[in-house]
Every structure is written in structure tokens, then in C-alpha cells.
Scaffold this motif. Structure first.
Motif, short mmCIF file in Angstrom:
data_model
loop_
_atom_site.label_atom_id
_atom_site.label_comp_id
_atom_site.label_asym_id
_atom_site.label_seq_id
_atom_site.Cartn_x
_atom_site.Cartn_y
_atom_site.Cartn_z
N ALA A 94 3.09 2.82 13.82
CA ALA A 94 2.96 1.36 13.88
C ALA A 94 1.52 1.03 14.27
N THR A 95 0.90 0.15 13.48
CA THR A 95 -0.45 -0.35 13.76
C THR A 95 -0.38 -1.87 13.75
N LEU A 96 -1.53 -2.49 14.01
CA LEU A 96 -1.59 -3.96 14.00
C LEU A 96 -2.44 -4.44 12.84
N ARG A 97 -1.89 -5.36 12.05
CA ARG A 97 -2.63 -5.97 10.94
C ARG A 97 -3.68 -6.94 11.49
N LYS A 98 -4.53 -7.45 10.59
CA LYS A 98 -5.55 -8.43 10.98
C LYS A 98 -4.96 -9.62 11.72
N ASP A 99 -3.79 -10.08 11.27
CA ASP A 99 -3.18 -11.27 11.88
C ASP A 99 -2.38 -10.94 13.15
N GLY A 100 -2.36 -9.65 13.56
CA GLY A 100 -1.67 -9.25 14.78
C GLY A 100 -0.24 -8.83 14.57
N SER A 101 0.28 -9.00 13.37
CA SER A 101 1.65 -8.58 13.11
C SER A 101 1.70 -7.06 12.94
N PRO A 102 2.87 -6.45 13.18
CA PRO A 102 2.96 -5.00 13.08
C PRO A 102 3.03 -4.51 11.65
N ARG A 103 2.51 -3.30 11.45
CA ARG A 103 2.63 -2.61 10.16
C ARG A 103 3.20 -1.22 10.49
N THR A 104 4.25 -0.81 9.80
CA THR A 104 4.76 0.55 9.96
C THR A 104 4.55 1.31 8.66
N THR A 105 4.13 2.56 8.80
CA THR A 105 3.88 3.42 7.66
C THR A 105 4.22 4.85 8.02
N GLY A 106 4.41 5.67 7.00
CA GLY A 106 4.64 7.08 7.21
C GLY A 106 3.34 7.80 7.53
N LEU A 107 3.45 8.89 8.28
CA LEU A 107 2.26 9.64 8.68
C LEU A 107 2.64 11.08 9.04
N GLU A 108 1.76 12.00 8.67
CA GLU A 108 1.85 13.37 9.16
C GLU A 108 0.93 13.48 10.36
N VAL A 109 1.36 14.18 11.39
CA VAL A 109 0.54 14.36 12.59
C VAL A 109 0.31 15.85 12.84
N ARG A 110 -0.74 16.15 13.59
CA ARG A 110 -1.04 17.54 13.93
C ARG A 110 -1.40 17.64 15.40
N PHE A 111 -0.87 18.67 16.05
CA PHE A 111 -1.28 19.03 17.41
C PHE A 111 -2.17 20.25 17.26
N LEU A 112 -3.47 20.07 17.40
CA LEU A 112 -4.44 21.16 17.24
C LEU A 112 -5.52 21.08 18.31
N ASP A 113 -5.88 22.22 18.84
CA ASP A 113 -7.00 22.30 19.78
C ASP A 113 -6.90 21.28 20.91
N GLY A 114 -5.71 21.11 21.43
CA GLY A 114 -5.52 20.23 22.58
C GLY A 114 -5.56 18.75 22.27
N GLU A 115 -5.47 18.39 21.01
CA GLU A 115 -5.51 16.98 20.60
C GLU A 115 -4.33 16.68 19.70
N LEU A 116 -3.93 15.42 19.68
CA LEU A 116 -2.99 14.90 18.69
C LEU A 116 -3.83 14.17 17.66
N TRP A 117 -3.78 14.63 16.40
CA TRP A 117 -4.63 14.13 15.32
C TRP A 117 -3.84 13.35 14.28
N PHE A 118 -4.48 12.33 13.72
CA PHE A 118 -3.97 11.62 12.56
C PHE A 118 -4.99 11.76 11.45
N GLY A 119 -4.58 12.27 10.30
CA GLY A 119 -5.43 12.29 9.12
C GLY A 119 -4.89 11.28 8.11
N MET A 120 -5.80 10.54 7.45
CA MET A 120 -5.36 9.48 6.54
C MET A 120 -6.23 9.42 5.30
N MET A 121 -5.64 8.91 4.23
CA MET A 121 -6.39 8.74 2.98
C MET A 121 -7.50 7.71 3.18
#
Length: 155
Positions: A30-57
Motif C-alpha cells: 500500500a502506497t499513497l497517491r498524489k491525492d492522499g488516497s491509498p493504492r494497493t499493488t502486488g510486489l515481490e520483496v527480498r530480505f538481503l544483506d540485512g535489508e528489506l528491499w523493494f524492486g520495481m519496474m
């Protein structure tokens, strides 16, 4: 606080959360759109090198949302049916875009995402696990930086 710090503070909860996210490939961001409303989308996540990462197109709406306002909420895929082994887990925080070529190259070497891509590392503000205990209690574990882990049981 990054994933390493959280894992050092609450290793059992961190392991459970990683296992829940590792059980499936796609999760809900869930992220916030320009107008402040929520946006939900699918995402793959990675736990690598002590971090939680998000990669996106490139220029995906969720990436543009996070560039504008880094706050996010991430829900682990609950899976099929009613099982949810390990419980329901959610993470909230801020996603910080990484533009350093060496860091992105190291991530790309490990994950092999389609190029080009946006890369975000996370700073955690909350981790929550909800599960059923003994088929009669709803248990919530709530962690926030600088606070002890709270466990709440409801009958």
C-alpha cells in the motif's frame, strides 16, 4: 531502523515474518497517491544483506508514489484457504530509493530483475503479527522502534 536492527532486537518475530513472506512470491503493498488516497499493488520483496528491499519496474505508479511520499504498508500474502501458517504479518515504514550504482548492481547480481528498475530499501516503523492460539485466542504481536514488543491476547 532497518531489518538488521529489527532482527537483532526481535529475532524470533523477524524469523517468523521472513518465513511468512518467503512462503509466497507476491505480496500486497500500500502506497499513497498524489491525492492522499491509498493504492494497493502486488510486489515481490527480498530480505538481503540485512535489508528489506523493494524492486520495481521503471516509472511504475507504486515507485512514483514512494518517490513522492515514502510511507508504505506491506501485507504478506495470506495464501490459499484458511491456513495462514505463522499468522498474518504486516510491515509499515518508509521506502528510500537507492540510486547508488554499486548497490543496485549487487542487488541485480543476486536477484536478476528486469533492467532497468527502481530499488528501495526500507526503514521500519511497525511490524505486526496476528495469529490464533489454542483455537480460542486472537494474539497480536506489535513492534515499534524503541519500544518493547507488545503481545495482546483477545478471547
Amino acid at each position: 531502523m532497518n531489518w538488521t536492527d529489527f532482527s537483532a532486537t526481535e529475532p524470533d518475530l523477524a524469523r517468523t515474518v521472513e518465513d511468512r513472506f518467503g512462503a509466497f512470491t507476491h505480496h500486497t503493498l500500500a502506497t499513497l497517491r498524489k491525492d492522499g488516497s491509498p493504492r494497493t499493488t502486488g510486489l515481490e520483496v527480498r530480505f538481503l544483506d540485512g535489508e528489506l528491499w523493494f524492486g520495481m519496474m521503471p516509472d511504475s505508479l507504486k515507485a512514483l508514489d514512494l518517490r513522492r511520499d515514502p510511507r508504505f504498508a506491506l501485507q504478506a500474502n495470506p495464501g490459499e484457504g484458511q491456513s495462514m501458517g505463522g499468522g498474518d504479518v504486516r510491515i509499515a515504514g518508509r521506502a528510500i530509493e537507492v540510486t547508488d550504482p554499486e548497490t543496485k548492481a549487487a542487488y541485480a547480481e543476486e536477484v536478476k530483475p528486469p533492467e532497468p528498475f527502481h530499488l528501495f530499501r526500507t526503514e521500519l516503523t511497525e511490524v505486526v503479527r496476528t495469529y490464533v492460539e489454542d483455537e480460542k485466542y486472537l494474539v497480536l504481536q506489535v513492534w515499534k522502534p524503541g519500544q518493547p514488543l507488545r503481545t495482546i491476547k483477545r478471547a
